[in-house]
Design a protein around this motif. Structure first.
Motif, short mmCIF file in Angstrom:
data_model
loop_
_atom_site.label_atom_id
_atom_site.label_comp_id
_atom_site.label_asym_id
_atom_site.label_seq_id
_atom_site.Cartn_x
_atom_site.Cartn_y
_atom_site.Cartn_z
N GLY A 1 0.83 -1.20 0.00
CA GLY A 1 0.00 0.00 0.00
C GLY A 1 0.86 1.25 0.00
N GLU A 2 0.20 2.40 -0.11
CA GLU A 2 0.88 3.69 -0.09
C GLU A 2 0.78 4.30 1.30
N TYR A 3 1.90 4.77 1.81
CA TYR A 3 1.96 5.39 3.13
C TYR A 3 2.55 6.79 2.94
N ARG A 4 1.66 7.79 2.81
CA ARG A 4 2.09 9.17 2.57
C ARG A 4 2.75 9.80 3.78
N ASN A 5 2.37 9.35 4.96
CA ASN A 5 3.03 9.77 6.20
C ASN A 5 2.79 8.70 7.25
#
Length: 127
Positions: free
Chosen positions: A101-105
């Motif tokens: 998944g994407e973890y922007r912060n």
């Protein structure tokens, strides 16, 4: 002299004949170089929201400072595999489990302002 007609055996990486395969028609002492359970790929970013330096990783990293001259990791995109990320080099300090998944912060789960310095693949898992 007897003519032995040996058959071929196909080994699959995953259950139900899925994943990569390896055909064997002779003795094989070690297949680990041919098969490895699942792929691992992650992009790490120096800043939140995929900013700053970016590096793509496919194996463990005990220090992003030593390997990439990168001061910290504040966002990432886990494309394949499951990972553990540590706040200090050499897999020490608090850690966070990361699945694809994407973890922007990293402001979730009480990790506000957390910066990661080392990453390790989770190799023995049935995910």
């Amino acid at each position: 002299m007897t003519n032995m007609n040996m058959g071929k055996i196909t080994f699959y990486e995953e259950r139900n004949f899925q994943g990569r395969s390896y055909d064997c028609n002779s003795e094989c002492n070690d297949m680990s170089s041919y098969l490895s359970r699942g792929n691992y790929r992650m992009r790490i970013y120096e800043r939140e929201s995929f900013g700053g330096q970016m590096h793509e990783m496919m194996d463990d990293c005990d220090s992003i400072m030593d390997r990439y001259s990168m001061s910290s990791c504040m966002s990432c995109n886990v494309m394949e595999g499951h990972w553990l990320m540590y706040e200090q080099p050499h897999f020490r300090g608090r850690m966070m489990y990361m699945r694809p998944g994407e973890y922007r912060n990293f402001n979730m789960g009480g990790m506000s302002g957390m910066r990661f310095m080392s990453m390790r693949r989770i190799m023995d898992s049935w995910y």
